[in-house]
Design a protein around this motif. Sequence first.
Motif, short mmCIF file in Angstrom:
data_model
loop_
_atom_site.label_atom_id
_atom_site.label_comp_id
_atom_site.label_asym_id
_atom_site.label_seq_id
_atom_site.Cartn_x
_atom_site.Cartn_y
_atom_site.Cartn_z
N HIS A 251 34.85 41.01 30.96
CA HIS A 251 36.22 40.42 31.40
C HIS A 251 37.00 40.11 30.27
O HIS A 251 36.56 39.81 29.13
CB HIS A 251 35.66 39.03 32.36
N CYS A 289 45.02 36.95 40.25
CA CYS A 289 43.88 36.48 39.26
C CYS A 289 44.49 35.26 38.25
O CYS A 289 45.40 35.36 37.71
CB CYS A 289 43.80 37.67 38.18
N HIS A 292 45.81 35.86 34.92
CA HIS A 292 46.92 36.91 34.55
C HIS A 292 48.04 36.46 33.72
O HIS A 292 48.76 37.27 33.05
CB HIS A 292 47.48 37.48 35.77
N CYS A 295 46.74 37.15 30.25
CA CYS A 295 46.05 38.42 29.97
C CYS A 295 46.58 39.79 29.37
O CYS A 295 47.42 40.05 29.94
CB CYS A 295 45.08 38.65 31.39
N CYS A 302 47.51 42.32 39.60
CA CYS A 302 46.83 41.07 39.05
C CYS A 302 47.67 39.78 39.38
O CYS A 302 46.99 38.69 39.41
CB CYS A 302 46.75 41.06 37.37
N CYS A 320 37.48 41.34 37.94
CA CYS A 320 38.70 41.85 37.22
C CYS A 320 39.12 43.16 37.82
O CYS A 320 38.29 44.18 38.26
CB CYS A 320 38.40 42.00 35.78
N HIS A 321 40.50 43.43 38.00
CA HIS A 321 40.94 44.48 38.58
C HIS A 321 40.82 45.83 37.78
O HIS A 321 40.76 47.00 38.32
CB HIS A 321 42.33 44.36 39.10
FE1 SF4 Z 1 43.50 40.61 33.18
FE2 SF4 Z 1 41.58 41.43 34.96
FE3 SF4 Z 1 42.97 39.38 35.63
FE4 SF4 Z 1 44.11 41.81 35.62
S1 SF4 Z 1 42.36 40.96 36.97
S2 SF4 Z 1 44.93 39.67 34.73
S3 SF4 Z 1 43.13 42.75 34.01
S4 SF4 Z 1 41.73 39.54 33.86
#
Ligand code: SF4
Length: 325
Positions: A251, A289, A292, A295, A302, A320-321
């Motif tokens: 992650h 997320c 996001h 990130c 996300c 995590c995507h």
């Molecule tokens: Fe980052 Fe993963 Fe969250 Fe997307 S899903 S914002 S890539 S942590």
Amino acid sequence: MLEVKNLVKHFPVRESFVKTLLTGKKKFVHAVNNISFNIKEGQTLGLVGESGSGKTTTGRLVLRLIEPTSGSVVYRKKDITALDRESLRKLRKEIQIIFQDPLAALNPYMKVGDAVRHPLDIHGIGNKKERHDMVLDMLSRVNLEPTSDFFKRYPRELSGGQRQRVVIARALITRPKFVVADEAVAMLDVSVRSQLLDLMLKLKEEFNLTYLFITHDLATTKYICDKIAVMYLGTIVETGSFEEIYKEPAHPYTKALISAVPEPDPDLKKEKLIPKGEVPNAVELPSGCFFHPRCPYMMDKCKTEEPPEIKLSETRTVKCHLFNR
Ligand code: SF4
């Protein structure tokens, strides 16, 4: 031994009646947001995250020191969240907590011997002589002087390390099987910290303990934890063993946590990942997320879709995507 399922804790924000009336809705701090994990007997699970990630609230929910908004905590087939007061009181013999600040955890007017004996009095364990002997035995097990002089000392007369040993002795005097250690060594000097970690490992063996070890310091988990769960804004974003997570974090938030740990070997190159901005407040959580807004790998989905928990191996999960293609 312990199974936490879909645990949620939202604290109401205290606002004036007029403000609530004007905005038309009550606000909540979303401290813990639908987390699930389990701990096997004899295992130590490290719950790691920055302050405000919800790990201390999780520790208190697990012991039902505070009531959950929803979800369950099943300890040896008993749902702690559904127990009545008397059953919960009895169970407290088996499940205990070691607090972060020993000075705040100990009554300043209670002598060491009385403080360590107190849980035995509450639970009616042993007669007067047996309780006295049990306290002496416990003091020597945590490497404190089992003498009548030490018995009569007050917390203010002890060093930080001695105080935390007293807190540990008090937590273990009823011979619990499950212990939540909430930043148990965080306030101690580095040299004392390693002694206390060694002591906790020794006591784990002696009493066959299972720990939930809460810490902001990922490096500490190396010495004591079998498994790690990384928390961010009240959710668990990654789980795995220390080696798996430290060597190959999945992650982006875990990567950032690890890149912040100082590396003594200058030849060992670590990817530096500094997340953008600050941790958002837990009153208005980001959509999709929660990580996001900070990130560096953020994709469009996300922002809107919450990532599912993905199993990377028998021992690892990540939310995590990037892993959901
Ligand atoms: Fe980052 Fe993963 Fe969250 Fe997307 S899903 S914002 S890539 S942590």
